[in-house]
Scaffold this motif. Structure first.
Motif, PDB file in Angstrom:
ATOM      1  N   MET A   1     123.224  35.168  60.284  1.00  0.00           N
ATOM      2  CA  MET A   1     121.997  35.928  60.196  1.00  0.00           C
ATOM      3  C   MET A   1     121.009  35.344  61.203  1.00  0.00           C
ATOM      4  SD  MET A   1     119.601  36.694  56.841  1.00  0.00           S
ATOM      5  CE  MET A   1     120.924  37.501  55.965  1.00  0.00           C
ATOM      6  N   PRO A   2     120.396  36.184  62.030  1.00  0.00           N
ATOM      7  CA  PRO A   2     119.465  35.696  63.051  1.00  0.00           C
ATOM      8  C   PRO A   2     118.173  35.138  62.459  1.00  0.00           C
ATOM      9  CG  PRO A   2     120.158  37.960  63.507  1.00  0.00           C
ATOM     10  CD  PRO A   2     120.661  37.601  62.145  1.00  0.00           C
ATOM     11  N   LEU A   3     117.558  34.285  63.234  1.00  0.00           N
ATOM     12  CA  LEU A   3     116.285  33.691  62.874  1.00  0.00           C
ATOM     13  C   LEU A   3     115.192  34.398  63.664  1.00  0.00           C
ATOM     14  CD1 LEU A   3     115.086  31.296  61.232  1.00  0.00           C
ATOM     15  CD2 LEU A   3     115.299  29.932  63.292  1.00  0.00           C
ATOM     16  N   PHE A   4     114.124  34.817  62.973  1.00  0.00           N
ATOM     17  CA  PHE A   4     113.025  35.523  63.612  1.00  0.00           C
ATOM     18  C   PHE A   4     111.740  34.727  63.498  1.00  0.00           C
ATOM     19  CE2 PHE A   4     115.975  38.942  62.943  1.00  0.00           C
ATOM     20  CZ  PHE A   4     115.751  39.823  63.986  1.00  0.00           C
ATOM     21  N   GLU A   5     110.921  34.839  64.532  1.00  0.00           N
ATOM     22  CA  GLU A   5     109.565  34.302  64.532  1.00  0.00           C
ATOM     23  C   GLU A   5     108.640  35.505  64.443  1.00  0.00           C
ATOM     24  OE1 GLU A   5     106.570  32.106  67.696  1.00  0.00           O
ATOM     25  OE2 GLU A   5     108.723  31.963  67.989  1.00  0.00           O
ATOM     26  N   ILE A   6     107.826  35.536  63.392  1.00  0.00           N
ATOM     27  CA  ILE A   6     106.962  36.677  63.135  1.00  0.00           C
ATOM     28  C   ILE A   6     105.520  36.174  63.124  1.00  0.00           C
ATOM     29  CG2 ILE A   6     106.531  38.636  61.615  1.00  0.00           C
ATOM     30  CD1 ILE A   6     109.325  37.326  60.274  1.00  0.00           C
ATOM     31  N   GLU A   7     104.703  36.675  64.037  1.00  0.00           N
ATOM     32  CA  GLU A   7     103.320  36.241  64.125  1.00  0.00           C
ATOM     33  C   GLU A   7     102.390  37.332  63.609  1.00  0.00           C
ATOM     34  OE1 GLU A   7     100.044  34.675  67.391  1.00  0.00           O
ATOM     35  OE2 GLU A   7     102.125  34.966  68.000  1.00  0.00           O
ATOM     36  N   THR A   8     101.431  36.914  62.764  1.00  0.00           N
ATOM     37  CA  THR A   8     100.375  37.801  62.284  1.00  0.00           C
ATOM     38  C   THR A   8      99.049  37.222  62.778  1.00  0.00           C
ATOM     39  OG1 THR A   8      99.951  36.622  60.211  1.00  0.00           O
ATOM     40  CG2 THR A   8     101.739  38.250  60.195  1.00  0.00           C
ATOM     41  N   ASP A   9      97.943  37.770  62.315  1.00  0.00           N
ATOM     42  CA  ASP A   9      96.644  37.223  62.715  1.00  0.00           C
ATOM     43  C   ASP A   9      96.472  35.776  62.277  1.00  0.00           C
ATOM     44  OD1 ASP A   9      95.640  39.505  63.975  1.00  0.00           O
ATOM     45  OD2 ASP A   9      95.015  40.366  62.069  1.00  0.00           O
ATOM     46  N   ASN A  10      96.994  35.433  61.102  1.00  0.00           N
ATOM     47  CA  ASN A  10      96.738  34.123  60.517  1.00  0.00           C
ATOM     48  C   ASN A  10      97.957  33.240  60.323  1.00  0.00           C
ATOM     49  OD1 ASN A  10      93.900  34.650  60.079  1.00  0.00           O
ATOM     50  ND2 ASN A  10      94.553  36.074  58.504  1.00  0.00           N
ATOM     51  N   HIS A  11      99.151  33.753  60.569  1.00  0.00           N
ATOM     52  CA  HIS A  11     100.354  32.986  60.258  1.00  0.00           C
ATOM     53  C   HIS A  11     101.423  33.151  61.336  1.00  0.00           C
ATOM     54  CE1 HIS A  11      98.462  33.761  56.326  1.00  0.00           C
ATOM     55  NE2 HIS A  11      98.890  32.538  56.038  1.00  0.00           N
ATOM     56  N   ILE A  12     102.277  32.159  61.402  1.00  0.00           N
ATOM     57  CA  ILE A  12     103.535  32.271  62.126  1.00  0.00           C
ATOM     58  C   ILE A  12     104.611  32.012  61.097  1.00  0.00           C
ATOM     59  CG2 ILE A  12     105.037  31.356  63.920  1.00  0.00           C
ATOM     60  CD1 ILE A  12     102.504  30.600  65.480  1.00  0.00           C
ATOM     61  N   ILE A  13     105.436  32.997  60.866  1.00  0.00           N
ATOM     62  CA  ILE A  13     106.460  32.927  59.828  1.00  0.00           C
ATOM     63  C   ILE A  13     107.815  32.820  60.515  1.00  0.00           C
ATOM     64  CG2 ILE A  13     107.511  34.167  57.893  1.00  0.00           C
ATOM     65  CD1 ILE A  13     104.745  35.715  57.764  1.00  0.00           C
ATOM     66  N   ILE A  14     108.621  31.904  60.026  1.00  0.00           N
ATOM     67  CA  ILE A  14     109.983  31.743  60.520  1.00  0.00           C
ATOM     68  C   ILE A  14     110.904  32.175  59.391  1.00  0.00           C
ATOM     69  CG2 ILE A  14     111.659  30.154  61.525  1.00  0.00           C
ATOM     70  CD1 ILE A  14     108.924  30.486  63.070  1.00  0.00           C
ATOM     71  N   SER A  15     111.772  33.154  59.654  1.00  0.00           N
ATOM     72  CA  SER A  15     112.600  33.678  58.575  1.00  0.00           C
ATOM     73  C   SER A  15     113.920  34.201  59.120  1.00  0.00           C
ATOM     74  CB  SER A  15     111.855  34.823  57.873  1.00  0.00           C
ATOM     75  OG  SER A  15     112.618  35.332  56.813  1.00  0.00           O
ATOM     76  N   TRP A  16     114.955  34.089  58.297  1.00  0.00           N
ATOM     77  CA  TRP A  16     116.220  34.724  58.626  1.00  0.00           C
ATOM     78  C   TRP A  16     116.154  36.173  58.176  1.00  0.00           C
ATOM     79  CZ3 TRP A  16     116.504  29.548  57.115  1.00  0.00           C
ATOM     80  CH2 TRP A  16     117.138  28.694  58.030  1.00  0.00           C
ATOM     81  N   ALA A  17     116.694  37.060  58.983  1.00  0.00           N
ATOM     82  CA  ALA A  17     116.735  38.475  58.635  1.00  0.00           C
ATOM     83  C   ALA A  17     117.878  39.121  59.414  1.00  0.00           C
ATOM     84  CB  ALA A  17     115.416  39.148  58.979  1.00  0.00           C
TER      85      ALA A  17
END
Length: 107
Positions: A1-17
């Motif tokens: 499962m790939p690892l994604f870096e997801i950036e919002t205004d206030n967070h950087i989330i690292i998650s498998w999806a």
């Protein structure tokens, strides 16, 4: 499962999806008031953060010292920060960065 870096205004989330849509849904579930600003599929299945980028530069090993302070403080972040400052002589901001980054790593 790939690892994604997801950036919002206030967070950087690292998650498998499985894909970008599933990665975006992580934000919708965790932070419904925020929107995705940037979504990047990481080239590998690991995530590395440079200690110098966090401002962690010390002659002692910050991770083992921080983990020792967290253990002595029984997970109490404020107490662990105080212990880390006492043991290493760093300032409050430096100690906070080290302790919080080690808490995230699951000391």
């Amino acid at each position: 499962m790939p690892l994604f870096e997801i950036e919002t205004d206030n967070h950087i989330i690292i998650s498998w999806a499985n894909d970008a849509d599933e990665a975006s849904s992580v934000v919708a579930d965790a932070y419904p008031q925020e929107s995705v600003k940037r979504l990047t599929k990481r080239p590998r299945d690991t995530w590395v953060i440079s200690k110098s980028a966090l401002g962690i530069q010390s002659p002692v090993d910050p991770c083992s010292t921080a983990r020792d302070c967290l253990s002595k403080a029984e997970g109490d972040k404020v107490h662990a920060i105080r212990l880390y400052m006492h043991e290493t002589g760093v300032d409050l901001e430096q100690a906070r960065k080290v302790i919080e980054s080690n808490m995230v790593m699951g000391w």
